[in-house]
Design a protein around this motif. Structure first.
Motif, PDB file in Angstrom:
ATOM      1  N   ASP A 189      51.817  75.052  27.742  1.00 29.27           N
ATOM      2  CA  ASP A 189      50.443  74.549  27.665  1.00 29.27           C
ATOM      3  C   ASP A 189      50.277  73.373  28.620  1.00 29.27           C
ATOM      4  N   VAL A 190      49.545  73.585  29.719  1.00 29.26           N
ATOM      5  CA  VAL A 190      49.363  72.515  30.706  1.00 29.26           C
ATOM      6  C   VAL A 190      48.655  71.312  30.099  1.00 29.26           C
ATOM      7  N   HIS A 191      47.834  71.528  29.088  1.00 28.54           N
ATOM      8  CA  HIS A 191      47.128  70.407  28.461  1.00 28.54           C
ATOM      9  C   HIS A 191      48.098  69.483  27.722  1.00 28.54           C
ATOM     10  N   ASP A 192      49.165  70.044  27.160  1.00 32.82           N
ATOM     11  CA  ASP A 192      50.193  69.230  26.514  1.00 32.82           C
ATOM     12  C   ASP A 192      50.970  68.391  27.531  1.00 32.82           C
ATOM     13  N   HIS A 193      51.018  68.869  28.788  1.00 31.38           N
ATOM     14  CA  HIS A 193      51.791  68.204  29.842  1.00 31.38           C
ATOM     15  C   HIS A 193      50.888  67.589  30.922  1.00 31.38           C
ATOM     16  N   ARG A 194      49.610  67.492  30.638  1.00 31.56           N
ATOM     17  CA  ARG A 194      48.627  67.041  31.639  1.00 31.56           C
ATOM     18  C   ARG A 194      48.970  65.672  32.221  1.00 31.56           C
ATOM     19  N   HIS A 195      49.582  64.800  31.449  1.00 34.63           N
ATOM     20  CA  HIS A 195      49.954  63.461  31.915  1.00 34.63           C
ATOM     21  C   HIS A 195      50.976  63.515  33.050  1.00 34.63           C
ATOM     22  N   ALA A 196      51.717  64.614  33.155  1.00 29.60           N
ATOM     23  CA  ALA A 196      52.776  64.733  34.144  1.00 29.60           C
ATOM     24  C   ALA A 196      52.428  65.678  35.288  1.00 29.60           C
ATOM     25  N   LEU A 197      51.285  66.345  35.205  1.00 28.20           N
ATOM     26  CA  LEU A 197      50.895  67.337  36.205  1.00 28.20           C
ATOM     27  C   LEU A 197      49.640  66.909  36.956  1.00 28.20           C
ATOM     28  N   LYS A 198      49.572  67.294  38.227  1.00 26.89           N
ATOM     29  CA  LYS A 198      48.376  67.045  39.033  1.00 26.89           C
ATOM     30  C   LYS A 198      47.829  68.400  39.498  1.00 26.89           C
ATOM     31  N   LEU A 199      46.577  68.674  39.170  1.00 26.68           N
ATOM     32  CA  LEU A 199      45.945  69.931  39.569  1.00 26.68           C
ATOM     33  C   LEU A 199      45.544  69.865  41.036  1.00 26.68           C
ATOM     34  N   GLN A 210      45.767  78.766  39.067  1.00 26.43           N
ATOM     35  CA  GLN A 210      45.831  77.308  39.132  1.00 26.43           C
ATOM     36  C   GLN A 210      47.134  76.914  39.819  1.00 26.43           C
ATOM     37  N   LEU A 211      47.071  75.857  40.624  1.00 26.60           N
ATOM     38  CA  LEU A 211      48.262  75.304  41.266  1.00 26.60           C
ATOM     39  C   LEU A 211      48.411  73.858  40.827  1.00 26.60           C
ATOM     40  N   TRP A 212      49.547  73.543  40.230  1.00 21.61           N
ATOM     41  CA  TRP A 212      49.837  72.219  39.690  1.00 21.61           C
ATOM     42  C   TRP A 212      51.064  71.631  40.374  1.00 21.61           C
ATOM     43  N   GLU A 213      51.069  70.321  40.560  1.00 16.25           N
ATOM     44  CA  GLU A 213      52.236  69.593  41.051  1.00 16.25           C
ATOM     45  C   GLU A 213      52.861  68.844  39.874  1.00 16.25           C
ATOM     46  N   ASN A 214      54.167  68.891  39.783  1.00 19.54           N
ATOM     47  CA  ASN A 214      54.916  68.194  38.733  1.00 19.54           C
ATOM     48  C   ASN A 214      55.185  66.768  39.213  1.00 19.54           C
ATOM     49  N   LYS A 215      54.458  65.808  38.678  1.00 15.35           N
ATOM     50  CA  LYS A 215      54.567  64.413  39.111  1.00 15.35           C
ATOM     51  C   LYS A 215      55.616  63.612  38.338  1.00 15.35           C
ATOM     52  N   LYS A 216      56.089  64.120  37.193  1.00 15.22           N
ATOM     53  CA  LYS A 216      56.978  63.325  36.336  1.00 15.22           C
ATOM     54  C   LYS A 216      58.300  64.011  36.000  1.00 15.22           C
ATOM     55  N   GLY A 217      58.655  65.062  36.721  1.00 21.66           N
ATOM     56  CA  GLY A 217      59.953  65.700  36.514  1.00 21.66           C
ATOM     57  C   GLY A 217      60.088  66.533  35.251  1.00 21.66           C
ATOM     58  N   LEU A 218      59.000  67.189  34.837  1.00 14.20           N
ATOM     59  CA  LEU A 218      59.085  68.104  33.689  1.00 14.20           C
ATOM     60  C   LEU A 218      60.089  69.209  33.987  1.00 14.20           C
ATOM     61  N   ASP A 219      60.748  69.707  32.948  1.00 15.25           N
ATOM     62  CA  ASP A 219      61.715  70.781  33.115  1.00 15.25           C
ATOM     63  C   ASP A 219      61.044  72.149  33.079  1.00 15.25           C
ATOM     64  N   CYS A 220      61.562  73.047  33.876  1.00 16.19           N
ATOM     65  CA  CYS A 220      61.124  74.438  33.923  1.00 16.19           C
ATOM     66  C   CYS A 220      61.562  75.136  32.631  1.00 16.19           C
ATOM     67  N   PRO A 221      60.682  75.884  31.980  1.00 11.03           N
ATOM     68  CA  PRO A 221      61.075  76.577  30.744  1.00 11.03           C
ATOM     69  C   PRO A 221      62.055  77.728  30.984  1.00 11.03           C
ATOM     70  N   CYS A 255      64.721  77.665  33.420  1.00  7.58           N
ATOM     71  CA  CYS A 255      66.077  77.232  33.771  1.00  7.58           C
ATOM     72  C   CYS A 255      66.424  75.837  33.258  1.00  7.58           C
ATOM     73  N   ASP A 256      65.462  75.146  32.659  1.00  2.59           N
ATOM     74  CA  ASP A 256      65.665  73.796  32.107  1.00  2.59           C
ATOM     75  C   ASP A 256      66.017  72.748  33.156  1.00  2.59           C
ATOM     76  N   GLU A 257      65.613  72.980  34.418  1.00  7.41           N
ATOM     77  CA  GLU A 257      65.762  71.982  35.478  1.00  7.41           C
ATOM     78  C   GLU A 257      64.375  71.569  35.934  1.00  7.41           C
ATOM     79  N   PRO A 258      64.217  70.353  36.452  1.00  7.48           N
ATOM     80  CA  PRO A 258      62.890  69.921  36.909  1.00  7.48           C
ATOM     81  C   PRO A 258      62.334  70.865  37.992  1.00  7.48           C
ATOM     82  N   PHE A 259      61.041  71.135  37.924  1.00  8.50           N
ATOM     83  CA  PHE A 259      60.388  71.975  38.928  1.00  8.50           C
ATOM     84  C   PHE A 259      59.484  71.111  39.803  1.00  8.50           C
ATOM     85  N   ALA A 260      59.106  71.642  40.965  1.00  4.66           N
ATOM     86  CA  ALA A 260      58.239  70.919  41.898  1.00  4.66           C
ATOM     87  C   ALA A 260      56.775  71.281  41.666  1.00  4.66           C
ATOM     88  N   ASP A 261      56.479  72.565  41.688  1.00  2.00           N
ATOM     89  CA  ASP A 261      55.104  73.048  41.551  1.00  2.00           C
ATOM     90  C   ASP A 261      55.053  74.198  40.556  1.00  2.00           C
TER      91      ASP A 261
END
Length: 75
Positions: free
Chosen positions: A6-16, A24-35, A37-43
Protein backbone atom coordinates in the motif's frame (compact mmCIF):
# COMPACT_ATOMS: atom_id res chain seq x y z
CA UNK A 1 -2.11 -14.56 0.67
CA UNK A 2 0.63 -11.93 1.08
CA UNK A 3 -0.32 -8.42 2.11
CA UNK A 4 -0.76 -5.82 -0.64
CA UNK A 5 1.92 -3.15 -0.94
CA UNK A 6 0.00 0.00 0.00
CA UNK A 7 1.77 3.15 -1.23
CA UNK A 8 -0.37 5.23 1.13
CA UNK A 9 1.12 3.39 4.12
CA UNK A 10 4.61 4.23 2.77
CA UNK A 11 3.82 7.69 1.34
CA UNK A 12 6.27 9.38 3.75
CA UNK A 13 9.14 7.48 2.09
CA UNK A 14 8.03 7.63 -1.56
CA UNK A 15 7.99 10.44 -4.12
CA UNK A 16 5.49 10.22 -6.98
CA UNK A 17 7.07 11.03 -10.35
CA UNK A 18 4.30 10.02 -12.75
CA UNK A 19 0.65 8.94 -12.56
CA UNK A 20 -1.30 8.15 -15.74
CA UNK A 21 -4.31 6.66 -13.99
CA UNK A 22 -3.28 3.09 -14.85
CA UNK A 23 0.43 3.35 -14.04
CA UNK A 24 2.40 5.10 -11.34
CA UNK A 25 6.15 5.66 -10.97
CA UNK A 26 7.50 6.20 -7.46
CA UNK A 27 11.00 6.94 -6.15
CA UNK A 28 12.08 5.36 -2.85
CA UNK A 29 13.46 8.30 -0.84
CA UNK A 30 13.97 6.52 2.51
CA UNK A 31 15.33 3.06 1.70
CA UNK A 32 12.15 0.98 2.01
CA UNK A 33 12.70 -2.74 1.45
CA UNK A 34 11.39 -4.57 -1.60
CA UNK A 35 8.70 -7.11 -0.64
CA UNK A 36 10.19 -9.65 -3.09
CA UNK A 37 13.82 -9.70 -1.90
CA UNK A 38 13.83 -7.68 1.36
CA UNK A 39 16.55 -5.32 0.07
CA UNK A 40 16.10 -1.57 -0.45
CA UNK A 41 14.72 -0.66 -3.89
CA UNK A 42 15.32 2.48 -5.97
CA UNK A 43 12.07 2.92 -7.91
CA UNK A 44 8.64 1.32 -8.03
CA UNK A 45 6.41 1.04 -11.08
CA UNK A 46 2.80 0.03 -10.41
CA UNK A 47 0.64 -0.92 -13.38
CA UNK A 48 -3.00 -1.93 -13.55
CA UNK A 49 -2.79 -2.40 -17.33
CA UNK A 50 -3.24 -5.93 -18.69
CA UNK A 51 -0.38 -5.52 -21.19
CA UNK A 52 2.89 -3.78 -20.35
CA UNK A 53 6.14 -3.13 -22.16
CA UNK A 54 9.28 -1.94 -20.40
CA UNK A 55 12.62 -0.68 -21.63
CA UNK A 56 15.74 -2.50 -20.48
CA UNK A 57 16.45 -1.83 -16.80
CA UNK A 58 19.78 -0.44 -15.67
CA UNK A 59 20.17 -3.23 -13.13
CA UNK A 60 18.39 -5.88 -11.14
CA UNK A 61 14.61 -5.74 -10.71
CA UNK A 62 11.93 -7.66 -8.82
CA UNK A 63 8.32 -8.26 -9.83
CA UNK A 64 5.37 -8.71 -7.49
CA UNK A 65 1.98 -9.71 -8.88
CA UNK A 66 -1.10 -8.72 -6.92
CA UNK A 67 -4.81 -8.89 -7.65
CA UNK A 68 -5.37 -6.53 -10.57
CA UNK A 69 -1.88 -5.05 -10.76
CA UNK A 70 1.84 -5.69 -11.19
CA UNK A 71 4.63 -4.02 -9.20
CA UNK A 72 8.16 -3.70 -10.60
CA UNK A 73 10.87 -2.76 -8.10
CA UNK A 74 14.22 -1.61 -9.53
CA UNK A 75 17.46 -1.92 -7.57
Amino acid sequence: MPERFDVHDHRHALKLHKDTGQTQLWENKKGLDCPACDEPFADLLISEKRHNSFGPPDGRFCVVREEGRILVFTH
